[in-house]
Design a protein around this motif. Sequence first.
Motif, PDB file in Angstrom:
ATOM      1  N   TYR A 132       7.333 -12.466 -28.255  1.00 39.56           N
ATOM      2  CA  TYR A 132       7.239 -12.293 -26.958  1.00 39.56           C
ATOM      3  C   TYR A 132       8.910 -12.008 -25.991  1.00 39.56           C
ATOM      4  N   ARG A 133       9.923 -11.852 -27.469  1.00 39.60           N
ATOM      5  CA  ARG A 133      11.067 -11.833 -26.938  1.00 39.60           C
ATOM      6  C   ARG A 133      11.572 -10.741 -26.621  1.00 39.60           C
ATOM      7  N   VAL A 134      10.500  -9.399 -26.468  1.00 40.49           N
ATOM      8  CA  VAL A 134      11.554  -8.530 -26.599  1.00 40.49           C
ATOM      9  C   VAL A 134      11.929  -8.230 -25.415  1.00 40.49           C
ATOM     10  N   GLN A 135      12.529  -7.286 -24.447  1.00 42.27           N
ATOM     11  CA  GLN A 135      13.415  -6.989 -23.492  1.00 42.27           C
ATOM     12  C   GLN A 135      11.997  -6.756 -22.169  1.00 42.27           C
ATOM     13  N   PRO A 136      11.559  -5.505 -22.649  1.00 39.92           N
ATOM     14  CA  PRO A 136       9.930  -5.613 -21.611  1.00 39.92           C
ATOM     15  C   PRO A 136       9.813  -6.011 -21.032  1.00 39.92           C
ATOM     16  N   HIS A 176      30.030 -20.889 -16.133  1.00 37.48           N
ATOM     17  CA  HIS A 176      28.800 -21.433 -17.478  1.00 37.48           C
ATOM     18  C   HIS A 176      28.355 -22.899 -16.492  1.00 37.48           C
ATOM     19  N   VAL A 177      27.226 -22.786 -16.975  1.00 37.12           N
ATOM     20  CA  VAL A 177      27.110 -24.193 -16.511  1.00 37.12           C
ATOM     21  C   VAL A 177      26.017 -25.191 -17.301  1.00 37.12           C
ATOM     22  N   SER A 178      26.224 -26.537 -17.115  1.00 36.25           N
ATOM     23  CA  SER A 178      26.010 -27.294 -18.053  1.00 36.25           C
ATOM     24  C   SER A 178      25.739 -28.391 -17.383  1.00 36.25           C
ATOM     25  N   GLY A 227      23.487  -9.895 -19.859  1.00 34.88           N
ATOM     26  CA  GLY A 227      22.921 -10.666 -21.488  1.00 34.88           C
ATOM     27  C   GLY A 227      23.329  -9.841 -22.763  1.00 34.88           C
ATOM     28  N   ALA A 228      21.809  -9.994 -23.245  1.00 32.07           N
ATOM     29  CA  ALA A 228      22.232  -9.458 -24.785  1.00 32.07           C
ATOM     30  C   ALA A 228      22.265  -7.858 -25.172  1.00 32.07           C
ATOM     31  N   PRO A 229      22.106  -7.372 -23.893  1.00 33.88           N
ATOM     32  CA  PRO A 229      22.063  -5.307 -24.084  1.00 33.88           C
ATOM     33  C   PRO A 229      23.745  -4.837 -24.143  1.00 33.88           C
ATOM     34  N   GLY A 237      21.069 -12.217 -17.353  1.00 31.31           N
ATOM     35  CA  GLY A 237      20.319 -10.949 -18.927  1.00 31.31           C
ATOM     36  C   GLY A 237      18.477 -10.370 -18.680  1.00 31.31           C
ATOM     37  N   PRO A 238      18.339 -10.138 -19.466  1.00 33.73           N
ATOM     38  CA  PRO A 238      17.071  -8.778 -19.029  1.00 33.73           C
ATOM     39  C   PRO A 238      16.213 -10.346 -18.053  1.00 33.73           C
ATOM     40  N   SER A 239      15.907 -11.366 -18.230  1.00 33.10           N
ATOM     41  CA  SER A 239      14.888 -11.767 -17.397  1.00 33.10           C
ATOM     42  C   SER A 239      15.932 -11.868 -16.458  1.00 33.10           C
ATOM     43  N   GLY A 240      17.106 -12.419 -16.131  1.00 27.90           N
ATOM     44  CA  GLY A 240      17.852 -12.783 -15.104  1.00 27.90           C
ATOM     45  C   GLY A 240      17.596 -11.694 -13.697  1.00 27.90           C
ATOM     46  N   LEU A 257      24.076 -17.467 -11.443  1.00 31.43           N
ATOM     47  CA  LEU A 257      25.095 -17.397 -12.110  1.00 31.43           C
ATOM     48  C   LEU A 257      25.074 -17.063 -13.577  1.00 31.43           C
ATOM     49  N   GLU A 258      26.669 -16.237 -14.375  1.00 36.77           N
ATOM     50  CA  GLU A 258      26.661 -15.729 -15.225  1.00 36.77           C
ATOM     51  C   GLU A 258      28.117 -15.985 -16.321  1.00 36.77           C
ATOM     52  N   GLU A 259      27.512 -17.180 -17.355  1.00 38.70           N
ATOM     53  CA  GLU A 259      28.979 -17.315 -18.078  1.00 38.70           C
ATOM     54  C   GLU A 259      29.675 -16.508 -18.322  1.00 38.70           C
ATOM     55  N   ASP A 260      29.343 -15.238 -19.098  1.00 32.87           N
ATOM     56  CA  ASP A 260      29.979 -13.472 -18.913  1.00 32.87           C
ATOM     57  C   ASP A 260      30.875 -13.767 -17.671  1.00 32.87           C
ATOM     58  N   GLY A 300      12.167 -15.772 -19.382  1.00 41.86           N
ATOM     59  CA  GLY A 300      12.919 -15.256 -20.528  1.00 41.86           C
ATOM     60  C   GLY A 300      11.951 -15.843 -22.152  1.00 41.86           C
ATOM     61  N   ARG A 301      12.874 -15.259 -23.846  1.00 41.83           N
ATOM     62  CA  ARG A 301      12.889 -15.930 -24.315  1.00 41.83           C
ATOM     63  C   ARG A 301      12.385 -17.353 -24.525  1.00 41.83           C
ATOM     64  N   SER A 302      13.010 -17.860 -23.574  1.00 42.70           N
ATOM     65  CA  SER A 302      12.721 -19.870 -24.042  1.00 42.70           C
ATOM     66  C   SER A 302      11.810 -20.117 -23.491  1.00 42.70           C
TER      67      SER A 302
HETATM   68  C1  LIG Z   1      20.500  -8.497 -32.643  1.00 40.39           C
HETATM   69  C2  LIG Z   1      19.254  -8.168 -32.054  1.00 40.39           C
HETATM   70  C3  LIG Z   1      18.450  -7.409 -31.804  1.00 40.39           C
HETATM   71  C4  LIG Z   1      17.384  -6.964 -30.589  1.00 40.39           C
HETATM   72  N1  LIG Z   1      16.573  -6.488 -30.936  1.00 40.39           N
HETATM   73  C5  LIG Z   1      15.692  -6.079 -29.862  1.00 40.39           C
HETATM   74  C6  LIG Z   1      15.376  -4.624 -29.573  1.00 40.39           C
HETATM   75  O1  LIG Z   1      15.524  -3.516 -30.611  1.00 40.39           O
HETATM   76  N2  LIG Z   1      14.378  -4.244 -28.213  1.00 40.39           N
HETATM   77  C7  LIG Z   1      14.426  -5.726 -27.555  1.00 40.39           C
HETATM   78  O2  LIG Z   1      13.567  -5.377 -26.776  1.00 40.39           O
HETATM   79  N3  LIG Z   1      14.618  -5.996 -27.601  1.00 40.39           N
HETATM   80  C8  LIG Z   1      16.031  -7.565 -28.653  1.00 40.39           C
HETATM   81  N4  LIG Z   1      15.706  -7.906 -29.027  1.00 40.39           N
HETATM   82  C9  LIG Z   1      15.618  -9.545 -28.043  1.00 40.39           C
HETATM   83  C10 LIG Z   1      16.280  -9.437 -26.294  1.00 40.39           C
HETATM   84  O3  LIG Z   1      17.572  -8.692 -26.803  1.00 40.39           O
HETATM   85  C11 LIG Z   1      16.243 -10.481 -26.197  1.00 40.39           C
HETATM   86  O4  LIG Z   1      15.274 -11.160 -26.531  1.00 40.39           O
HETATM   87  C12 LIG Z   1      16.783 -10.737 -24.349  1.00 40.39           C
HETATM   88  O5  LIG Z   1      18.109  -9.627 -24.433  1.00 40.39           O
HETATM   89  C13 LIG Z   1      16.249 -11.745 -24.555  1.00 40.39           C
HETATM   90  O6  LIG Z   1      16.847 -11.965 -22.330  1.00 40.39           O
HETATM   91  P1  LIG Z   1      17.267 -13.010 -21.655  1.00 40.39           P
HETATM   92  O7  LIG Z   1      17.475 -12.389 -20.402  1.00 40.39           O
HETATM   93  O8  LIG Z   1      15.680 -13.855 -21.969  1.00 40.39           O
HETATM   94  O9  LIG Z   1      17.819 -13.657 -22.794  1.00 40.39           O
HETATM   95  P2  LIG Z   1      19.431 -13.203 -23.125  1.00 40.39           P
HETATM   96  O10 LIG Z   1      19.953 -12.161 -22.986  1.00 40.39           O
HETATM   97  O11 LIG Z   1      20.163 -13.573 -24.099  1.00 40.39           O
HETATM   98  O12 LIG Z   1      20.385 -13.524 -21.641  1.00 40.39           O
HETATM   99  C14 LIG Z   1      20.892 -14.901 -21.064  1.00 40.39           C
HETATM  100  C15 LIG Z   1      22.261 -14.866 -20.568  1.00 40.39           C
HETATM  101  O13 LIG Z   1      22.351 -16.089 -19.440  1.00 40.39           O
HETATM  102  C16 LIG Z   1      23.941 -15.924 -19.682  1.00 40.39           C
HETATM  103  N5  LIG Z   1      23.982 -17.829 -19.665  1.00 40.39           N
HETATM  104  C17 LIG Z   1      23.813 -18.463 -21.177  1.00 40.39           C
HETATM  105  N6  LIG Z   1      23.665 -19.852 -21.040  1.00 40.39           N
HETATM  106  C18 LIG Z   1      24.786 -19.567 -19.911  1.00 40.39           C
HETATM  107  C19 LIG Z   1      24.522 -21.352 -18.870  1.00 40.39           C
HETATM  108  N7  LIG Z   1      24.592 -22.444 -19.235  1.00 40.39           N
HETATM  109  N8  LIG Z   1      25.613 -20.544 -17.855  1.00 40.39           N
HETATM  110  C20 LIG Z   1      25.258 -19.350 -17.699  1.00 40.39           C
HETATM  111  N9  LIG Z   1      24.818 -18.178 -17.650  1.00 40.39           N
HETATM  112  C21 LIG Z   1      24.316 -18.790 -19.172  1.00 40.39           C
HETATM  113  C22 LIG Z   1      24.198 -15.064 -20.736  1.00 40.39           C
HETATM  114  O14 LIG Z   1      24.897 -15.113 -20.853  1.00 40.39           O
HETATM  115  C23 LIG Z   1      23.176 -13.979 -20.617  1.00 40.39           C
HETATM  116  O15 LIG Z   1      24.221 -13.326 -20.461  1.00 40.39           O
HETATM  117  C24 LIG Z   1      17.061  -8.243 -30.083  1.00 40.39           C
HETATM  118  C25 LIG Z   1      18.023  -9.604 -29.936  1.00 40.39           C
HETATM  119  C26 LIG Z   1      18.890 -10.011 -30.995  1.00 40.39           C
HETATM  120  C27 LIG Z   1      20.269 -10.602 -30.500  1.00 40.39           C
END
Ligand SMILES: Cc1cc2nc3c(=O)[nH]c(=O)nc-3n(C[C@H](O)[C@H](O)[C@H](O)COP(=O)(O)OP(=O)(O)OC[C@H]3O[C@@H](n4cnc5c(N)ncnc54)[C@H](O)[C@@H]3O)c2cc1C
Length: 470
Positions: free
Chosen positions: A418-422, A162-164, A84-86, A56-59, A76-79, A405-407
């Motif tokens: 800090y959860r936003v994508q940039p 998927h990783v578990s 990710g979220a985008p 996703g945006p962090s990976g 490794l991406e489960e989708d 990322g956001r965790s």
């Molecule tokens: C409704 C909504 C609106 C938002 N609006 C905005 C916005 O306007 N602007 C903005 O910047 N941010 C916005 N955000 C926040 C932003 O999209 C997320 O915080 C950001 O995508 C987090 O990135 P991430 O890489 O941490 O996680 P994710 O985007 O969740 O990516 C994680 C990836 O890991 C994969 N994954 C998860 N578990 C496993 C596993 N066990 N094995 C393998 N793969 C796995 C997932 O499939 C996914 O592809 C919004 C979020 C939501 C839900």
Amino acid sequence: MAKIDRRDFLKAAGIVAAAGMINPAQLYSAEKKRKAGTPVPELAPIDTDVVIVGAGPSGVPAAIAAAREGARVIVLEEDFVPGGAPVDMYVAMLCGTPRVGIYRELIQLLNRKYTTTGAARPDFGLDGSNKKNHWYLPSSYIMAVTEMMGREKNITLMCGAHVSELLLKEKGNRNRVSGVVVDRCGRKQRIRAKITIDATGTGLIGELAGAPAMYGRDGRSAFNEPIGVELPEERVQSCTWQFITQALVPGALLPWEKLRWKGMVEDNHGWLREPDVARAGGLYLHWGGRFECKDTRDPVELAKTQAEALESLRNDFAEYHKAGYKVFLAPKIGVREVRRIKGEYVLAVDHLRQGLFPDDTIAISNYGIDAWGEHIKKEDARVKSYGIPYRCLLPLGVDGLLIAGRSISGSHLAMSSYRVQPIVASIGQAAGTAAAMAVADNTDVRGIDVDRLVSKLRTAGLFDVKKLKK
Ligand SMILES: Cc1cc2nc3c(=O)[nH]c(=O)nc-3n(C[C@H](O)[C@H](O)[C@H](O)COP(=O)(O)OP(=O)(O)OC[C@H]3O[C@@H](n4cnc5c(N)ncnc54)[C@H](O)[C@@H]3O)c2cc1C
């Protein structure tokens, strides 16, 4: 529409062929020889430097940064697609700053090749000083991130993976992660890695590794926060089901006054304001409601929330159809918050308000507190620009693992900033760089020279923010 470069795609396709190739004919003949009732054998393990769970945006920036530092990387991406979220939740909106580092490269690529009108938008903010918002089709994200990862040597992407399960060793009262296990072609395969990065957005890997996982709203006393709920609650930010509409009937107008949920973004002009509905429609991205999920870690509760959300959106969808629009619903409901993994430092509201920049700052954030479903006064939501310390990426009691990322480690309220994508992209880039440094220096994530990490990130443009918020 800008043309997609065929060579980029062929190169991208090459990334799956780089490591751990399986010969299907061999698999098939081994399966034929297996006696009924005997367990399915594991596939031969793969060794790599860095394994990243989640594309996703962090990976994605984590993978690119680690590969640019010379590490062999498996993502490794489960989708079935990266993004990710985008992509899977249609969070295709570029909002928030700072747009720096690999994230800036991504939006420059999106802007150059994948705008919805086909024309590049020179006025779109590529740095932190220009906050113009924009959105792209989720499919454009898939193409852009595939292209970017495909340009890097040493990245192997596995989709539908998927990783578990982790490769984990106990050492005294600490755990050491030395990779993960995936299901591949119906077989288990161990991916042995010097460093593992949790970029799942759910904190699952951190929790499986034994680090303390935080979930829900912290009571004020947990991190001495001046705002938020008095006592802890098992409630996270509300979910929203994003969707896209498109006018199929010429001259169709948005049925604004009949809608329950009105938040939307126009195809190319930022936020849609009410008077704009007098114009013929185009393509719109919508924020579909606010829905509470009892537990975003639980598939049963997620399914229930999705059913409730659909019920609540049903009327609006019918109105769009009547008005001549098609509705494209995101494959997954948008989950804003899952687990946060406690690390060596916990970011909390005071840190954000004081605008602290610790010496181990690896990313800059300047986004306000935006806790959906919680009443926070506007003046309480304001933050200064602040630095995210490397310590937030280091899970307590666990070695060999970085959280990206956001965790990462922060309070529920700090995370809503800090959860936003940039920002998660910068955190990912820092995690990938740190992981590669640990590999190169033959040390662990706690053993790297953090000053050198910060200086590398500075050179890579991660702190190129014209004006810090005061
Ligand atoms: C409704 C909504 C609106 C938002 N609006 C905005 C916005 O306007 N602007 C903005 O910047 N941010 C916005 N955000 C926040 C932003 O999209 C997320 O915080 C950001 O995508 C987090 O990135 P991430 O890489 O941490 O996680 P994710 O985007 O969740 O990516 C994680 C990836 O890991 C994969 N994954 C998860 N578990 C496993 C596993 N066990 N094995 C393998 N793969 C796995 C997932 O499939 C996914 O592809 C919004 C979020 C939501 C839900």
